[in-house]
Design a protein around this motif. Structure first.
Motif, PDB file in Angstrom:
ATOM      1  N   GLN A 136      21.845   1.359  31.527  1.00 45.70           N
ATOM      2  CA  GLN A 136      21.154   0.372  32.361  1.00 45.70           C
ATOM      3  C   GLN A 136      22.050  -0.814  32.708  1.00 45.70           C
ATOM      4  O   GLN A 136      21.702  -1.623  33.565  1.00 45.70           O
ATOM      5  N   THR A 137      23.205  -0.922  32.037  1.00 45.53           N
ATOM      6  CA  THR A 137      24.067  -2.089  32.235  1.00 45.53           C
ATOM      7  C   THR A 137      25.506  -1.668  32.493  1.00 45.53           C
ATOM      8  O   THR A 137      25.922  -1.540  33.634  1.00 45.53           O
ATOM      9  N   LEU A 138      26.247  -1.423  31.440  1.00 44.85           N
ATOM     10  CA  LEU A 138      27.682  -1.156  31.506  1.00 44.85           C
ATOM     11  C   LEU A 138      28.031   0.055  32.370  1.00 44.85           C
ATOM     12  O   LEU A 138      29.034   0.053  33.078  1.00 44.85           O
ATOM     13  N   THR A 139      27.228   1.079  32.319  1.00 46.39           N
ATOM     14  CA  THR A 139      27.538   2.302  33.066  1.00 46.39           C
ATOM     15  C   THR A 139      26.510   2.575  34.160  1.00 46.39           C
ATOM     16  O   THR A 139      26.391   3.705  34.627  1.00 46.39           O
ATOM     17  N   LYS A 140      25.800   1.549  34.564  1.00 48.15           N
ATOM     18  CA  LYS A 140      24.828   1.678  35.646  1.00 48.15           C
ATOM     19  C   LYS A 140      25.536   2.206  36.892  1.00 48.15           C
ATOM     20  O   LYS A 140      26.632   1.783  37.221  1.00 48.15           O
ATOM     21  N   GLY A 141      24.933   3.151  37.532  1.00 47.65           N
ATOM     22  CA  GLY A 141      25.532   3.717  38.734  1.00 47.65           C
ATOM     23  C   GLY A 141      26.240   5.035  38.479  1.00 47.65           C
ATOM     24  O   GLY A 141      26.517   5.772  39.432  1.00 47.65           O
ATOM     25  N   LEU A 142      26.540   5.331  37.215  1.00 45.54           N
ATOM     26  CA  LEU A 142      27.132   6.633  36.924  1.00 45.54           C
ATOM     27  C   LEU A 142      26.028   7.685  36.906  1.00 45.54           C
ATOM     28  O   LEU A 142      24.929   7.435  36.406  1.00 45.54           O
ATOM     29  N   GLY A 143      26.347   8.846  37.399  1.00 42.37           N
ATOM     30  CA  GLY A 143      25.385   9.941  37.397  1.00 42.37           C
ATOM     31  C   GLY A 143      25.536  10.791  36.153  1.00 42.37           C
ATOM     32  O   GLY A 143      25.983  10.321  35.097  1.00 42.37           O
ATOM     33  N   PHE A 144      25.207  12.070  36.299  1.00 45.98           N
ATOM     34  CA  PHE A 144      25.231  12.980  35.156  1.00 45.98           C
ATOM     35  C   PHE A 144      26.135  14.182  35.387  1.00 45.98           C
ATOM     36  O   PHE A 144      26.019  15.184  34.699  1.00 45.98           O
ATOM     37  N   SER A 145      27.067  14.052  36.333  1.00 43.54           N
ATOM     38  CA  SER A 145      28.076  15.104  36.493  1.00 43.54           C
ATOM     39  C   SER A 145      28.984  15.052  35.264  1.00 43.54           C
ATOM     40  O   SER A 145      28.984  14.069  34.511  1.00 43.54           O
ATOM     41  N   GLN A 146      29.768  16.090  35.065  1.00 43.11           N
ATOM     42  CA  GLN A 146      30.666  16.099  33.911  1.00 43.11           C
ATOM     43  C   GLN A 146      31.623  14.909  33.960  1.00 43.11           C
ATOM     44  O   GLN A 146      31.831  14.233  32.955  1.00 43.11           O
ATOM     45  N   SER A 147      32.187  14.610  35.125  1.00 45.20           N
ATOM     46  CA  SER A 147      33.132  13.488  35.216  1.00 45.20           C
ATOM     47  C   SER A 147      32.435  12.150  34.962  1.00 45.20           C
ATOM     48  O   SER A 147      33.010  11.261  34.310  1.00 45.20           O
ATOM     49  N   ASP A 148      31.197  11.980  35.427  1.00 45.77           N
ATOM     50  CA  ASP A 148      30.466  10.736  35.169  1.00 45.77           C
ATOM     51  C   ASP A 148      30.093  10.608  33.689  1.00 45.77           C
ATOM     52  O   ASP A 148      30.149   9.523  33.114  1.00 45.77           O
ATOM     53  N   ARG A 149      29.725  11.708  33.062  1.00 49.32           N
ATOM     54  CA  ARG A 149      29.400  11.665  31.634  1.00 49.32           C
ATOM     55  C   ARG A 149      30.634  11.291  30.815  1.00 49.32           C
ATOM     56  O   ARG A 149      30.550  10.507  29.871  1.00 49.32           O
ATOM     57  N   ILE A 150      31.781  11.847  31.187  1.00 48.94           N
ATOM     58  CA  ILE A 150      33.023  11.515  30.484  1.00 48.94           C
ATOM     59  C   ILE A 150      33.368  10.050  30.686  1.00 48.94           C
ATOM     60  O   ILE A 150      33.749   9.353  29.744  1.00 48.94           O
ATOM     61  N   GLU A 151      33.213   9.544  31.904  1.00 47.30           N
ATOM     62  CA  GLU A 151      33.469   8.124  32.171  1.00 47.30           C
ATOM     63  C   GLU A 151      32.503   7.240  31.386  1.00 47.30           C
ATOM     64  O   GLU A 151      32.887   6.183  30.862  1.00 47.30           O
ATOM     65  N   ASN A 152      31.255   7.657  31.265  1.00 45.60           N
ATOM     66  CA  ASN A 152      30.263   6.938  30.465  1.00 45.60           C
ATOM     67  C   ASN A 152      30.756   6.798  29.025  1.00 45.60           C
ATOM     68  O   ASN A 152      30.744   5.699  28.453  1.00 45.60           O
ATOM     69  N   ILE A 153      31.225   7.889  28.442  1.00 46.57           N
ATOM     70  CA  ILE A 153      31.716   7.876  27.065  1.00 46.57           C
ATOM     71  C   ILE A 153      32.975   7.014  26.945  1.00 46.57           C
ATOM     72  O   ILE A 153      33.139   6.268  25.981  1.00 46.57           O
ATOM     73  N   ARG A 154      33.856   7.095  27.920  1.00 44.69           N
ATOM     74  CA  ARG A 154      35.068   6.264  27.884  1.00 44.69           C
ATOM     75  C   ARG A 154      34.722   4.776  27.896  1.00 44.69           C
ATOM     76  O   ARG A 154      35.340   3.987  27.175  1.00 44.69           O
ATOM     77  N   ARG A 155      33.772   4.387  28.724  1.00 47.50           N
ATOM     78  CA  ARG A 155      33.385   2.970  28.790  1.00 47.50           C
ATOM     79  C   ARG A 155      32.742   2.508  27.484  1.00 47.50           C
ATOM     80  O   ARG A 155      33.054   1.421  26.988  1.00 47.50           O
ATOM     81  N   ILE A 156      31.854   3.321  26.952  1.00 47.75           N
ATOM     82  CA  ILE A 156      31.247   2.977  25.660  1.00 47.75           C
ATOM     83  C   ILE A 156      32.343   2.898  24.602  1.00 47.75           C
ATOM     84  O   ILE A 156      32.367   1.979  23.782  1.00 47.75           O
ATOM     85  N   GLY A 157      33.251   3.866  24.631  1.00 44.03           N
ATOM     86  CA  GLY A 157      34.354   3.889  23.676  1.00 44.03           C
ATOM     87  C   GLY A 157      35.245   2.668  23.782  1.00 44.03           C
ATOM     88  O   GLY A 157      35.710   2.134  22.766  1.00 44.03           O
ATOM     89  N   PHE A 158      35.487   2.197  25.001  1.00 44.77           N
ATOM     90  CA  PHE A 158      36.318   1.006  25.192  1.00 44.77           C
ATOM     91  C   PHE A 158      35.669  -0.211  24.549  1.00 44.77           C
ATOM     92  O   PHE A 158      36.327  -0.980  23.837  1.00 44.77           O
ATOM     93  N   VAL A 159      34.375  -0.390  24.777  1.00 42.97           N
ATOM     94  CA  VAL A 159      33.666  -1.522  24.175  1.00 42.97           C
ATOM     95  C   VAL A 159      33.658  -1.382  22.652  1.00 42.97           C
ATOM     96  O   VAL A 159      33.907  -2.351  21.929  1.00 42.97           O
ATOM     97  N   ALA A 160      33.411  -0.167  22.164  1.00 39.74           N
ATOM     98  CA  ALA A 160      33.423   0.071  20.715  1.00 39.74           C
ATOM     99  C   ALA A 160      34.798  -0.251  20.135  1.00 39.74           C
ATOM    100  O   ALA A 160      34.908  -0.846  19.056  1.00 39.74           O
ATOM    101  N   HIS A 161      35.847   0.123  20.848  1.00 35.26           N
ATOM    102  CA  HIS A 161      37.209  -0.166  20.395  1.00 35.26           C
ATOM    103  C   HIS A 161      37.447  -1.671  20.285  1.00 35.26           C
ATOM    104  O   HIS A 161      38.006  -2.153  19.284  1.00 35.26           O
ATOM    105  N   LEU A 162      37.047  -2.420  21.307  1.00 36.67           N
ATOM    106  CA  LEU A 162      37.229  -3.878  21.270  1.00 36.67           C
ATOM    107  C   LEU A 162      36.506  -4.497  20.087  1.00 36.67           C
ATOM    108  O   LEU A 162      37.060  -5.351  19.381  1.00 36.67           O
TER     109      LEU A 162
END
Length: 190
Positions: free
Chosen positions: A61-87
């Protein structure tokens, strides 16, 4: 306005020293990721630890808003969550991530980026997840109203060697929580 000096350092609460760690809850929708991670969050907060919870539904609803559910969008979703988790992890926060994160390679990429990482596989059979589905998403997917729904017409790749497996169809929520708390307690980063 002039600041007044602090009379006594006793006014300041002592902080518990801790190292950062990402605890990544993965599994099908309805398996129990959010339920377990929220309970673990409360236990860690009660211990006075710095903790953040990144829930997949809220992040979408926030950080990855606008991403769909294609494989590439799901991977990008995980990368963004992972980046925040890393920080957060590198700043000594315990980060609880509850996200379906269906692709093994994406989870492994995040693990490598973060380093201090514990993978929790919240495992429940598809039939049990469908029974628990309060939003009716599985039924919508089976009716063709939702495309690329994980577990129905999009794959979920279970971890090969997670640190913890919570079998939520056969164990109590308390047993699952205890497994996760034990894994966090023995992790070398703490």
């Amino acid at each position: 306005m002039m600041l007044q000096p602090i009379e006594s350092l006793e006014l300041l609460e002592p902080r518990i020293a801790q190292k950062g760690l990402t605890v990544w809850f993965t599994g099908l929708s309805g398996a129990g990721k959010t339920t377990i991670s929220q309970a673990v969050y409360k236990k860690l907060i009660d211990q006075g630890l710095k903790v953040e919870h990144l829930d997949g539904d809220l992040v979408r609803q926030t950080l990855t808003k606008g991403l769909g559910f294609s494989q590439s969008d799901r991977i990008e979703n995980i990368r963004r969550i992972g980046f925040v988790a890393h920080l957060l992890t590198r700043n000594d926060v315990i980060v609880l991530v509850s996200a379906i994160s269906p692709y093994r390679a994406a989870r492994e990429e995040v693990r490598q980026q973060i380093g201090s990482f514990v993978e929790i596989f919240v495992d429940a059979p598809l039939s049990v997840c469908e029974q628990r589905d309060v939003k009716g998403l599985y039924q919508k997917a089976r009716n063709g109203e939702i495309q690329r729904f994980t577990g129905i017409d999009d794959p979920y790749e279970a971890p090969f060697d997670p640190e913890v497996i919570c079998s939520t169809a056969t164990e109590s929520i308390e047993q699952s929580i205890a497994k996760v708390m034990n894994a966090i307690a023995i992790f070398p980063a703490r």
